[in-house]
Design a protein around this motif. Structure first.
Motif, PDB file in Angstrom:
ATOM      1  N   ASN A 195       0.812  -1.206   0.000  1.00  0.00           N
ATOM      2  CA  ASN A 195       0.000   0.000   0.000  1.00  0.00           C
ATOM      3  C   ASN A 195       0.852   1.266   0.000  1.00  0.00           C
ATOM      4  O   ASN A 195       1.913   1.317   0.628  1.00  0.00           O
ATOM      5  CB  ASN A 195      -0.922  -0.022   1.225  1.00  0.00           C
ATOM      6  CG  ASN A 195      -1.767  -1.281   1.241  1.00  0.00           C
ATOM      7  OD1 ASN A 195      -2.374  -1.637   0.232  1.00  0.00           O
ATOM      8  ND2 ASN A 195      -1.807  -1.966   2.365  1.00  0.00           N
ATOM      9  N   PHE A 196       0.347   2.283  -0.696  1.00  0.00           N
ATOM     10  CA  PHE A 196       1.062   3.542  -0.896  1.00  0.00           C
ATOM     11  C   PHE A 196       0.345   4.699  -0.195  1.00  0.00           C
ATOM     12  O   PHE A 196      -0.878   4.702  -0.077  1.00  0.00           O
ATOM     13  CB  PHE A 196       1.112   3.882  -2.387  1.00  0.00           C
ATOM     14  CG  PHE A 196       2.198   3.188  -3.163  1.00  0.00           C
ATOM     15  CD1 PHE A 196       3.240   3.913  -3.731  1.00  0.00           C
ATOM     16  CD2 PHE A 196       2.176   1.808  -3.358  1.00  0.00           C
ATOM     17  CE1 PHE A 196       4.230   3.286  -4.480  1.00  0.00           C
ATOM     18  CE2 PHE A 196       3.158   1.166  -4.093  1.00  0.00           C
ATOM     19  CZ  PHE A 196       4.197   1.910  -4.662  1.00  0.00           C
ATOM     20  N   LEU A 253       1.230  -0.110   5.647  1.00  0.00           N
ATOM     21  CA  LEU A 253       1.826   0.790   4.660  1.00  0.00           C
ATOM     22  C   LEU A 253       3.241   0.344   4.298  1.00  0.00           C
ATOM     23  O   LEU A 253       4.016  -0.029   5.175  1.00  0.00           O
ATOM     24  CB  LEU A 253       1.861   2.206   5.247  1.00  0.00           C
ATOM     25  CG  LEU A 253       2.400   3.327   4.351  1.00  0.00           C
ATOM     26  CD1 LEU A 253       1.491   3.546   3.156  1.00  0.00           C
ATOM     27  CD2 LEU A 253       2.527   4.615   5.172  1.00  0.00           C
ATOM     28  N   ASP A 254       3.570   0.373   3.008  1.00  0.00           N
ATOM     29  CA  ASP A 254       4.914   0.004   2.558  1.00  0.00           C
ATOM     30  C   ASP A 254       5.646   1.121   1.822  1.00  0.00           C
ATOM     31  O   ASP A 254       6.872   1.164   1.823  1.00  0.00           O
ATOM     32  CB  ASP A 254       4.850  -1.223   1.638  1.00  0.00           C
ATOM     33  CG  ASP A 254       4.715  -2.525   2.396  1.00  0.00           C
ATOM     34  OD1 ASP A 254       5.098  -2.567   3.585  1.00  0.00           O
ATOM     35  OD2 ASP A 254       4.219  -3.507   1.813  1.00  0.00           O
ATOM     36  N   LYS A 255       4.919   2.007   1.146  1.00  0.00           N
ATOM     37  CA  LYS A 255       5.570   3.010   0.292  1.00  0.00           C
ATOM     38  C   LYS A 255       5.034   4.414   0.588  1.00  0.00           C
ATOM     39  O   LYS A 255       3.827   4.600   0.761  1.00  0.00           O
ATOM     40  CB  LYS A 255       5.328   2.685  -1.197  1.00  0.00           C
ATOM     41  CG  LYS A 255       5.657   1.233  -1.610  1.00  0.00           C
ATOM     42  CD  LYS A 255       7.104   0.900  -1.451  1.00  0.00           C
ATOM     43  CE  LYS A 255       7.520  -0.452  -2.016  1.00  0.00           C
ATOM     44  NZ  LYS A 255       6.721  -1.605  -1.680  1.00  0.00           N
ATOM     45  N   LYS A 305       9.922  -2.277   7.472  1.00  0.00           N
ATOM     46  CA  LYS A 305      10.661  -1.824   6.301  1.00  0.00           C
ATOM     47  C   LYS A 305       9.749  -0.911   5.500  1.00  0.00           C
ATOM     48  O   LYS A 305       8.551  -1.180   5.378  1.00  0.00           O
ATOM     49  CB  LYS A 305      11.079  -3.049   5.474  1.00  0.00           C
ATOM     50  CG  LYS A 305      11.980  -2.776   4.291  1.00  0.00           C
ATOM     51  CD  LYS A 305      12.356  -4.123   3.666  1.00  0.00           C
ATOM     52  CE  LYS A 305      13.256  -3.977   2.470  1.00  0.00           C
ATOM     53  NZ  LYS A 305      13.621  -5.295   1.879  1.00  0.00           N
ATOM     54  N   ILE A 306      10.313   0.180   4.951  1.00  0.00           N
ATOM     55  CA  ILE A 306       9.497   1.129   4.196  1.00  0.00           C
ATOM     56  C   ILE A 306      10.354   1.763   3.109  1.00  0.00           C
ATOM     57  O   ILE A 306      11.581   1.834   3.236  1.00  0.00           O
ATOM     58  CB  ILE A 306       8.911   2.204   5.138  1.00  0.00           C
ATOM     59  CG1 ILE A 306       7.703   2.902   4.531  1.00  0.00           C
ATOM     60  CG2 ILE A 306       9.987   3.208   5.576  1.00  0.00           C
ATOM     61  CD1 ILE A 306       6.905   3.736   5.543  1.00  0.00           C
ATOM     62  N   VAL A 307       9.710   2.210   2.036  1.00  0.00           N
ATOM     63  CA  VAL A 307      10.393   2.932   0.962  1.00  0.00           C
ATOM     64  C   VAL A 307       9.809   4.335   0.889  1.00  0.00           C
ATOM     65  O   VAL A 307       8.588   4.515   0.927  1.00  0.00           O
ATOM     66  CB  VAL A 307      10.210   2.228  -0.399  1.00  0.00           C
ATOM     67  CG1 VAL A 307      10.765   3.101  -1.528  1.00  0.00           C
ATOM     68  CG2 VAL A 307      10.888   0.875  -0.413  1.00  0.00           C
ATOM     69  N   ILE A 308      10.695   5.338   0.788  1.00  0.00           N
ATOM     70  CA  ILE A 308      10.232   6.702   0.543  1.00  0.00           C
ATOM     71  C   ILE A 308      10.811   7.174  -0.782  1.00  0.00           C
ATOM     72  O   ILE A 308      11.947   6.882  -1.126  1.00  0.00           O
ATOM     73  CB  ILE A 308      10.606   7.661   1.685  1.00  0.00           C
ATOM     74  CG1 ILE A 308      12.106   7.682   1.944  1.00  0.00           C
ATOM     75  CG2 ILE A 308       9.857   7.298   2.961  1.00  0.00           C
ATOM     76  CD1 ILE A 308      12.527   8.747   2.956  1.00  0.00           C
ATOM     77  N   THR A 341      -4.389   3.712   6.012  1.00  0.00           N
ATOM     78  CA  THR A 341      -4.814   2.514   5.259  1.00  0.00           C
ATOM     79  C   THR A 341      -5.152   1.342   6.179  1.00  0.00           C
ATOM     80  O   THR A 341      -5.745   0.358   5.741  1.00  0.00           O
ATOM     81  CB  THR A 341      -3.701   2.058   4.294  1.00  0.00           C
ATOM     82  OG1 THR A 341      -2.514   1.734   5.044  1.00  0.00           O
ATOM     83  CG2 THR A 341      -3.391   3.120   3.265  1.00  0.00           C
ATOM     84  N   ARG A 342      -4.804   1.442   7.456  1.00  0.00           N
ATOM     85  CA  ARG A 342      -5.077   0.361   8.407  1.00  0.00           C
ATOM     86  C   ARG A 342      -6.574   0.135   8.625  1.00  0.00           C
ATOM     87  O   ARG A 342      -6.978  -0.840   9.243  1.00  0.00           O
ATOM     88  CB  ARG A 342      -4.384   0.656   9.739  1.00  0.00           C
ATOM     89  CG  ARG A 342      -2.879   0.555   9.681  1.00  0.00           C
ATOM     90  CD  ARG A 342      -2.398  -0.893   9.796  1.00  0.00           C
ATOM     91  NE  ARG A 342      -2.616  -1.373  11.157  1.00  0.00           N
ATOM     92  CZ  ARG A 342      -3.496  -2.287  11.520  1.00  0.00           C
ATOM     93  NH1 ARG A 342      -4.255  -2.866  10.619  1.00  0.00           N
ATOM     94  NH2 ARG A 342      -3.632  -2.638  12.774  1.00  0.00           N
TER      95      ARG A 342
END
Length: 398
Positions: free
Chosen positions: A209-210, A240-242, A299-302, A352-353
């Motif tokens: 999810n973004f 959330l991941d991104k 872990k997350i990406v920005i 998003t949760r």
């Protein structure tokens, strides 16, 4: 064809099951402790899903009670028409028949998904993972007691104690009629089921999810939503991941530094794209494929986008089609985002949760579908039905 149980019978079984869960709580906790002690894997999401505690049991009980209080999803008229020759045509909701649920790790699925399937008039075949076998067998024993106490046959809820080969054989050549299969688990499980199944499959898909932080975002709100989405339950498909940051965000550097500090408090690994990889506390993305990954981990990406349109394009390219959020004070931007992002649930200024059947007022969920047929997003009681045409005449011929 199953003989349909009336709504009073179905509700009575659900309420009896809720009472039995309360009464036999210690037996379930003991069985789950055995499962937890036996699990030797290093998948922290799997371990989190496997664990049953008092709070999870209370959630199971509440789900059953809520289901029992909801209207009957069967026999609901969706359409009616009277032909010029006098024939009356109507369309009403009807059960699928027999639903097979294949899932990993989560004993609460044995309650929530089975409860939804049963209340909507379907027989349930449960195929849980070996890691939760002790917990699941206790729960199925309670289901059978709840059925018996209400004069209903045990075969409304059946547990399939199959290994992988037996499961494959059953999918390819079922030994009984199966009308619908719902796999709940990782991408390997879903691919396995889709490869071998000979009847319709609803995919309870991955998250990935973004969130997009628009140039006109409230920065504190954005921070709170990101931290909640990433850190509160990493094993959830609505996590959330991104994170995509608009390049024109006011006080962007200050916001990013604050965000990184807050993520580090929860030991979140932070990856960043080329535009942001110089930030202290981040590591550069090694491979573009990371954008497609669902992490189920700390872990997350920005990354940075030049504008809203690029953000929408990136989400539609890489996202899992599950949930996506925009944080902005600009209502036009929010509307453009929500109308054009291709996800089952789209959010404006909220975590998003919340993508969850219980949170959406459905009384729980069978699964969260990322397919578009026949239902998208959380599949609740009113969605686990098909339909039937009723045609009444008095001798008309064509």
């Amino acid at each position: 064809m199953n003989k349909l149980l009336n709504i009073s019978q179905r509700n009575a079984v659900l309420l009896t099951m809720a009472s039995l869960l309360e009464k036999e709580k210690n037996a379930l906790l003991s069985a789950n402790e055995t499962d937890m002690d036996s699990y030797s894997g290093d998948d922290i999401a799997m371990r989190d899903r496997l664990k049953v505690d008092d709070a999870k049991i209370e959630g199971m009980i509440l789900s059953l009670q809520q289901l029992a209080s909801l209207d009957d999803p069967l026999g609901v008229e969706r359409f009616n028409f009277t032909h010029e020759n006098g024939i009356h045509v109507s369309n009403k909701t009807a059960p699928f028949g027999t639903v097979l649920i294949i899932y990993e790790s989560r004993p609460d699925v044995t309650i929530e998904a089975a409860g939804i399937a049963f209340k909507s008039g379907n027989k349930i075949l449960l195929k849980g993972g070996k890691e939760s076998i002790n917990s699941n067998l206790v729960l199925v024993e309670l289901w059978h007691k709840a059925l018996q106490d209400n004069g209903v046959q045990n075969d409304w809820v059946t547990y399939l104690q199959f290994d992988r080969n037996q499961t494959q054989q059953f999918l390819e050549k079922p030994t009984q009629k199966v009308d619908l299969i719902v796999p709940r688990g990782g991408e390997r499980l879903i691919a396995f089921v889709k490869q071998h199944a000979t009847c319709p499959v609803i995919v309870s898909g991955r998250g990935n999810n973004f969130i997009y932080i628009d140039a006109e975002a409230d920065l504190q709100m954005a921070l709170d939503i990101i931290i909640n989405g990433k850190t509160t339950k990493i094993s959830a498909c609505n996590a959330l991941d991104k994170v995509l940051i608009d390049s024109n965000l006011v006080r962007k550097q200050q916001f990013l530094q604050h965000l990184i500090q807050e993520l580090q408090k929860s030991n979140v690994e932070i990856l960043a794209d080329n535009a942001l990889s110089s930030l202290e506390g981040t590591a550069a993305i090694a491979d573009e494929n990371v954008w497609y990954e669902e992490f189920l981990d700390y872990k997350i990406v920005i990354g940075q986008t030049v504008d809203l349109e690029e953000a929408i394009s990136n989400i539609n390219t890489y996202g899992g089609g599950h949930s996506a959020c925009i944080v902005t004070n600009n209502s036009e931007h929010a509307e453009q985002f929500m109308n054009n992002v291709d996800s089952a649930a789209v959010y404006h200024n909220a975590s998003t949760r919340f993508t969850d059947g219980g949170q959406f007022g459905l009384g729980g969920e069978l699964a969260i579908s990322t397919d578009k047929l026949h239902q998208r997003g959380p599949i609740g009681l009113q969605h686990l039905v098909t339909n039937k045409w009723y045609v009444k005449g008095n001798g008309q011929i064509r």
